[in-house]
Design an enzyme around this catalytic site. Structure first.
Site, short mmCIF file in Angstrom:
data_model
loop_
_atom_site.label_atom_id
_atom_site.label_comp_id
_atom_site.label_asym_id
_atom_site.label_seq_id
_atom_site.Cartn_x
_atom_site.Cartn_y
_atom_site.Cartn_z
N THR A 1 -76.68 72.57 19.34
CA THR A 1 -77.78 71.93 18.04
C THR A 1 -78.01 72.98 17.00
O THR A 1 -77.96 72.15 16.27
CB THR A 1 -78.89 72.08 19.06
N CYS B 1 -80.69 64.05 26.58
CA CYS B 1 -81.95 65.01 25.30
C CYS B 1 -83.20 63.63 25.23
O CYS B 1 -83.98 64.83 24.97
CB CYS B 1 -81.64 65.38 24.41
N1 PLP Z 1 -74.23 66.79 20.07
C1 PLP Z 1 -73.88 66.30 20.43
C2 PLP Z 1 -72.88 64.62 20.75
C3 PLP Z 1 -74.63 65.61 22.38
O1 PLP Z 1 -74.07 65.27 22.95
C4 PLP Z 1 -75.20 67.19 22.39
C5 PLP Z 1 -75.29 67.30 23.61
O2 PLP Z 1 -75.98 67.19 24.90
C6 PLP Z 1 -75.10 68.10 21.69
C7 PLP Z 1 -74.98 67.74 20.47
C8 PLP Z 1 -76.23 69.29 21.38
O3 PLP Z 1 -75.32 70.15 21.98
P1 PLP Z 1 -75.82 72.10 23.19
O4 PLP Z 1 -77.00 71.01 24.11
O5 PLP Z 1 -74.95 72.35 23.27
O6 PLP Z 1 -77.14 72.16 22.12
#
Ligand code: PLP
Length: 394
Positions: free
Chosen positions: A73, A327
């Site tokens: 993120t 999420c």
């Molecule tokens: N981008 C994608 C495609 C994801 O699947 C995720 C998490 O599910 C993220 C970004 C976010 O990553 P993080 O959990 O390390 O913040």
């Protein structure tokens, strides 16, 4: 009850070797990598070794192109906002896809809502794949950024990054790809993909939560988001998460070594799973392109069921899966990915994601299939529409 974990796109188990590599930096090795004494310099060396390993993992030319972040993120935010901040005299047009993860999608939506950017979403096919020919006419002179994910977290489709990159390069538009779901599931070579910026998150490939990288190709103009100390060559202030960085690099090493074997194993397990389910559950089907996809992800629709009720019922029976991304799971909204692919609301609401990983076994798949077949049957028995349909068929 030991659950059968089919939610690796949400998070993966930490490799034991990654845990062991992290252990000293969680216990005796307390040095801050910015300190000049020996403890600090040992932490510095661990970080720089990890940077070189991450550069090799994604085929970057130089380790200095790797910036450590707190995860996917943060890396996504840094790429999008960092490019925008240096591009305002060029324009405000940003091209993206309607299938992006919230870490990209919400950032761009908010920026568009504040009139900071003009957001244009490229069309996506019913199988969840973009076509570079559709993107070409969107790339006007005032376009400041193209952001398209490498692999989708819900349906697993892989996007034609190198085709899109070629178009971006002709127009000198920076190209960012969220690569979080690609790592460990397909080869990643940033030069072949042609991306200028690329994000990864350790916990999606057997590393710890709270660590990630942003790859920034040398020569890419952008600014940093997090000011403070001069860590990460001023790209990101803040004391480095040494243990997380070391654990991520170890996981990357293992994922890289095992990539071919893991891809073959995952494909085999996924195909066994899908074939069994499709042959035993009437009115079931797969969502997403069957060829252009990562090997671990299966998104399936079971008509006349409700995905939230299914996730809960399967969990009670010891199978962990998800509807939508972790999420956004729990939200009453149907998946924006499935809607973008043109699925009607009721089918999007009836779809589940199963994502396999390196710990998944044949036995897990066999048991999960049996439980899933029974659970769909039971859920449908409580649905009057299903009962009515059965009466019609008699
Ligand atoms: N981008 C994608 C495609 C994801 O699947 C995720 C998490 O599910 C993220 C970004 C976010 O990553 P993080 O959990 O390390 O913040």
């Amino acid at each position: 009850m030991q659950s059968i974990y089919l939610d690796h796109n949400a998070s993966t188990p930490l490799y034991n070797e990654a845990f062991e590599a992290m252990r000293p930096y969680l216990t005796m090795e307390i040095g801050n990598a910015s300190s000049l004494h020996q403890a600090g310099q040992r932490a510095r060396k661990a970080i720089e070794d990890a940077r070189a390993r991450m550069a090799s993992f994604i085929g970057a030319d130089d380790p200095s192109e790797i910036i450590f972040t707190s995860g996917g993120t943060e890396a996504d935010n840094m790429a999008l906002k960092g490019i925008w901040a240096v591009s305002q005299n060029k324009g405000k047009r940003v091209i993206s896809s309607p299938m992006e993860h919230a870490a990209v999608r919400q950032v761009l939506r908010q920026m568009a809502g504040e009139h900071l950017i003009d957001l244009v979403l490229a069309p996506v096919s019913s199988s969840g794949v973009l076509n570079a020919n559709d993107i070409q006419p969107l790339l006007t002179d005032d376009t400041i950024l193209v952001s398209v994910m490498a692999a989708n977290n819900e349906v697993g489709t892989v996007q034609p990054l190198s085709d899109i990159a070629r178009l971006c390069r002709q127009k000198q538009i920076p190209f960012f790809s969220d690569g979080v779901q690609a790592a460990g599931k397909m080869p990643i070579r940033v030069n072949d993909m042609g991306v200028d910026l690329f994000s990864l998150s350790a916990h999606k490939f057997g590393g710890p939560k709270g660590a990630g990288i942003l790859y920034i190709r040398k020569g890419t103009r952008m600014v940093s988001l997090i000011q403070g100390g001069r860590q990460e060559k001023n790209w990101r202030g803040g004391t480095e998460n040494v243990a997380g960085i070391v654990g991520m690099a170890k996981a990357a090493e293992i994922a890289q070594q095992n990539l071919e074997r893991d891809i073959a194993k995952l494909k085999n397990l996924r195909d066994t799973f899908e074939n069994e389910i499709l042959s035993k559950i009437p009115q079931s089907r797969r969502n997403g392109d069957l060829k252009k996809r990562i090997p671990n992800t299966s998104n399936m629709c079971f008509e006349f069921t409700d995905s939230s009720a299914m996730v809960a019922a399967l969990d009670l029976q010891g199978v962990a899966c998800s509807n939508g991304s972790a999420c956004t799971a729990g939200s009453p909204e149907p998946s924006h990915v499935l809607l973008a692919m043109g699925l009607p609301q009721e089918l999007a609401h009836a779809s589940l994601r199963f994502s396999l990983g390196h710990t998944t076994t044949q036995d897990d798949i066999k048991k999960a299939c049996r439980i899933l077949i029974e659970t769909v049957q039971k859920q449908r028995e409580t649905n009057p529409l299903w009962e009515e349909r059965q009466r019609h068929l008699k």
